[in-house]
Each structure stands twice: as C-alpha cells, then as structure tokens.
Write a protein that holds these residues in place. Structure first.
Motif, short mmCIF file in Angstrom:
data_model
loop_
_atom_site.label_atom_id
_atom_site.label_comp_id
_atom_site.label_asym_id
_atom_site.label_seq_id
_atom_site.Cartn_x
_atom_site.Cartn_y
_atom_site.Cartn_z
N ALA A 177 116.90 48.35 62.22
CA ALA A 177 117.81 47.21 62.12
C ALA A 177 118.40 46.85 63.48
N VAL A 178 118.73 47.88 64.25
CA VAL A 178 119.29 47.62 65.59
C VAL A 178 118.24 46.99 66.49
N ASP A 179 117.00 47.47 66.44
CA ASP A 179 115.95 46.90 67.28
C ASP A 179 115.69 45.43 66.93
N LYS A 180 115.73 45.14 65.64
CA LYS A 180 115.50 43.76 65.21
C LYS A 180 116.60 42.83 65.73
N VAL A 181 117.84 43.25 65.58
CA VAL A 181 118.95 42.43 66.07
C VAL A 181 118.91 42.31 67.59
N GLY A 182 118.58 43.40 68.26
CA GLY A 182 118.54 43.37 69.73
C GLY A 182 117.47 42.45 70.27
N ARG A 183 116.29 42.45 69.66
CA ARG A 183 115.22 41.57 70.12
C ARG A 183 115.59 40.10 69.92
N THR A 184 116.23 39.81 68.80
CA THR A 184 116.67 38.42 68.57
C THR A 184 117.77 38.02 69.56
N ALA A 185 118.66 38.94 69.84
CA ALA A 185 119.80 38.63 70.72
C ALA A 185 119.37 38.38 72.15
N ARG A 186 118.44 39.15 72.68
CA ARG A 186 118.06 38.98 74.08
C ARG A 186 117.20 37.75 74.31
N ARG A 187 116.54 37.22 73.24
CA ARG A 187 115.77 35.99 73.39
C ARG A 187 116.70 34.78 73.50
N THR A 188 117.66 34.67 72.61
CA THR A 188 118.62 33.55 72.62
C THR A 188 120.02 34.14 72.50
N VAL A 189 120.61 34.39 73.64
CA VAL A 189 121.94 35.01 73.65
C VAL A 189 122.99 34.07 73.08
N ASP A 190 122.90 32.77 73.40
CA ASP A 190 123.91 31.81 72.93
C ASP A 190 123.91 31.69 71.41
N THR A 191 122.71 31.58 70.82
CA THR A 191 122.64 31.48 69.36
C THR A 191 123.08 32.77 68.69
N HIS A 192 122.75 33.88 69.33
CA HIS A 192 123.13 35.17 68.75
C HIS A 192 124.66 35.33 68.71
N VAL A 193 125.32 34.98 69.80
CA VAL A 193 126.79 35.09 69.84
C VAL A 193 127.42 34.13 68.84
N LYS A 194 126.85 32.93 68.71
CA LYS A 194 127.39 31.96 67.76
C LYS A 194 127.30 32.48 66.32
N HIS A 195 126.15 33.01 65.94
CA HIS A 195 125.99 33.50 64.58
C HIS A 195 126.82 34.75 64.32
N ALA A 196 127.04 35.54 65.36
CA ALA A 196 127.80 36.78 65.16
C ALA A 196 129.29 36.53 65.02
N ILE A 197 129.81 35.55 65.74
CA ILE A 197 131.27 35.35 65.78
C ILE A 197 131.71 34.21 64.87
N SER A 198 130.86 33.20 64.66
CA SER A 198 131.29 32.01 63.92
C SER A 198 131.26 32.18 62.41
N ARG A 199 130.78 33.27 61.91
CA ARG A 199 130.82 33.48 60.46
C ARG A 199 132.27 33.64 60.01
N PRO A 200 132.64 33.02 58.90
CA PRO A 200 134.05 33.06 58.48
C PRO A 200 134.59 34.48 58.32
#
Length: 408
Positions: A177-200
């Motif tokens: 699970a960590v590897d999957k999230v990490g690979r997605t995060a390093r490809r698009t850091v901006d989208t990753h931070v948005k999805h991680a923090i903008s959830r209610p």
C-alpha cells in the motif's frame, strides 16, 4: 572538518527517524544517522522541528572523538590493527543509532565551545558526543520537507484512503500500500497533496488536531461531507431612484477670449496738418511720388526742429512795426495776414498821436519791401527744409501714381 551538506542528507533518505527527549527542558529531538565501514565515516543531523543541526566525521576525526570520550581505548602501532579498530567502532555506532539501540542510551545536551549544539549518548560501556553545527535556512527547509513533511502527508492520505485500518494490515500488505501511494505521489506531487489534504474528513481532522495541539478554546468539528455555498453575487435594489442616479458631471464655464487689439499706424500727415503738401507741388501723371514711412515718434521731433529753426530766423530779421507771423501757419494763411501786418504801423501811429506821445516817423516803403521779402525768403527756406527732411526719411520702393487724375 567537513561541513554537513545536501549530499550528506540524501544518504539518509532511506534511514529511519530516531527520537530522544531532553528530560531537563522536555524538548523532543528527532535525528537521522548514516555510516559507512568502507569509507570509515559517519554523518548525523538532528532537529527540534524548528532548526536543524548536522555533523560529518571522517576516519581520523572519528578515532580522535572516540578516544576523547573513552580514555581507556588502547593505541595501536600497526596500521592494520588501527583500521580494524576503527571499523569496529563505526559498526558499534551504526548499531547504536537504530530504533532498538538508541532506546537504551542516555541523552544529554551539553555545553560546548566548539559547535552550535552538542549532545552525548551513553551507556555503561561507552560514551559518544556529537558536535553539530547549525544548517542554513534553505537547506534546513529542504531537509524537513523531504524527510518529514511530505512523507507525513502521504501517510495521512494512506490512512484515510485505505479500505482496511492501517493498524490491522500485515507488514507485507502495508508495504504494498505504501509503495502504491508513493509511486503515485512522486509522479504528480501537486495532485497527490490536493487529494490528501482536500478531503473533508482529512482536512477537518487536521484542523481539529491543530486547534487542540495549540490550546484553541473553540474546537472545530470533524465533517465527512460539506455543503457547497452559492457563489452568485446577490442583487440589491436601490431604495430610491434619486440614490441610484449617478451624479451629473458639472460643466466648467466657457471663458470668452478678449477681442484682438488692432494697432493702426498713424501717418505723419495726420499728426501735423500744417505740413500738408501744396497743390502746386503735386506731380503730373507720368511722375512717381515717394511716400515716406516715418514712425510716429520721428514725425513730431522733425516738425519741432523745423519750427525752432524758423523761429530763430524770424527773431533775427528786423521787424520794427510788429511781430512776425507764426512759423506753423500755412503759406495761404501767411499771405492773408500779410496786409494786416503792413497796416499795423499806421494804426500804431494813430494811437500814438491820440495819446500825445512823441511822434514817430512813418516807415518808408523800402522797409516794408524788405520785410515782405524776408518773409518770402523765410517761407521758401522753410519749405525747402521740409522737402529735404521728407526726402531723407523716405523708406520703401517708389510706387507709380494712378493715371487718370491728379492727387490732392
């Protein structure tokens, strides 16, 4: 001595965070450690989440530091034995700076004259001291971002997006699970931070944790769903029409320009009517007349000079019977008054006889003729002078007269 740099921090990206607490001040410190038995070196940096300090030790510095902290360390004459001892020391320090090894060590912040921040780690068998120097703000921010902030954001995203609780996952499943999230995060850091923090739920949980941690009196609630507000601008009608009217622009008064002032040139003939030309002096149709363009200031001065000269000559000429006629009089007026001048002696004689004054001899005819001749000569001379003055003051080109009539 080698200063801690960005290259040293990159070697610690795969190292775990170690935590020690200063019991005297109750301040937690987080540190990372790296060592190499090949190069016989070790690096460390420590932070209180506000500042970062670091140190890099090579083989010779490491050996001196160990002997300084542990006085019972033996000295070796053989280089091979010295290298073996240094390698064993690096391995011991590497084992000490682990999660399992550092938990049993004591931690103490000590005063020093050689660095910015010094602390000692110890046990019953040995002691070790780090002399760290402060790292600049730019590198410190980069170290905290890469080693702490971004990994925590990704871990938060994993905790809120995972279907199963993270605490119940096995180590193998959690790694996947960590590897999957990490690979997605390093490809698009901006989208990753948005999805991680903008959830209610994640955003409101972080908000409540921040308020709770900083002793906020009002704790905001945690929400799983939020309402979308109406973002249209409300329309407000004006209360009165007069208030809604735009103020009229005041017109500035039009200024009237003053009429242009025209200056007319005054000819010398208008200033002195006594200098008018006699009809006998006009030329024929084939002749040209010179027109003088005298200035208004020059004309009165010229006439005044002519009158003064004529007055002096009239005073010098003998006049036994009466005063001479005025110099400014025209030739016609002087001729009209000349008989009166001739009759003046007779009238004077009659008045003298009536007053019983001594008799005067009447003037002879020669005297009268001499007087009339002097008047004619003075009049002719005055005309000649006026003609000379006009000739001198001529300006401009000669213009022909119009044919068909005489000019008066």
């Amino acid at each position: 001595m080698e200063y801690f740099s960005e290259d040293h921090s990159k070697l610690m990206l795969s190292k775990e965070w170690l935590v020690k607490i200063d019991s005297e001040k109750s301040i937690p410190y987080m540190l990372k450690f790296y060592s190499s038995t090949v190069d016989l070196c070790c690096y460390v940096f420590i932070t209180d989440t506000k500042s970062v300090w670091g140190e890099a030790l090579q083989s010779n510095q490491l050996a001196r530091r160990w002997r300084d902290c542990n006085s019972r360390t033996p000295s070796f004459d053989n280089n091979e034995e010295e290298d073996e001892w240094r390698t064993a020391t690096v391995e011991l320090l590497s084992a000490t700076h682990t999660i399992g090894g550092i938990a049993d060590l004591t931690f103490e912040v000590v005063k020093t004259h050689y660095s910015d921040f010094a602390f000692e780690l110890g046990s019953d068998s040995f002691k070790w001291r780090w002399e760290t120097c402060a790292i600049g703000p730019k590198l410190s921010a980069e170290i905290l971002s890469k080693h702490l902030i971004m990994p925590l954001i990704s871990l938060t995203h994993l905790g809120f997006s995972s279907a199963d609780p993270v605490s119940e996952l096995s180590d193998a499943d959690l790694e996947k699970a960590v590897d999957k999230v990490g690979r997605t995060a390093r490809r698009t850091v901006d989208t990753h931070v948005k999805h991680a923090i903008s959830r209610p739920r994640a955003a409101t949980t972080l908000r409540r944790m921040t308020a709770m941690f900083n002793f906020s009196p009002e704790l905001p609630p945690i929400l799983s769903e939020v309402l979308k507000p109406d973002l249209r601008l409300p329309f407000i009608r004006p209360k009165s029409r007069a208030a809604s009217r735009a103020p009229q622009r005041l017109l500035s008064p039009v200024r009237e320009s003053p009429p242009p002032v025209t200056t007319s040139r005054v000819s010398p003939r208008d200033l002195s009517p006594h200098l008018s030309t006699h009809p006998s002096q006009t030329a024929d149709d084939s002749e040209t007349e010179t027109e003088s363009e005298e200035t208004p200031d020059a004309a009165p001065n010229t006439l005044k000079a002519v009158d003064e000269g004529h007055t002096r000559r009239s005073q010098r000429s003998p006049s036994p019977t009466g005063p001479m006629p005025s110099a400014r009089a025209s030739p016609r007026s002087s001729r009209q008054h000349s008989p009166a001048a001739r009759d003046a002696p007779a009238t004077t004689v009659e008045q003298a006889t009536d007053d019983s004054s001594p008799p005067h001899s009447p003037p002879t005819k020669k005297t009268k003729r001499a007087e009339s001749s002097d008047e004619e000569d003075s009049e002719a001379e005055r005309r000649r002078r006026v003609a000379q003055i006009k000739a001198k003051s001529q300006r401009g080109a000669k213009q022909p007269l119009k044919r068909g009539g005489k000019r008066f």
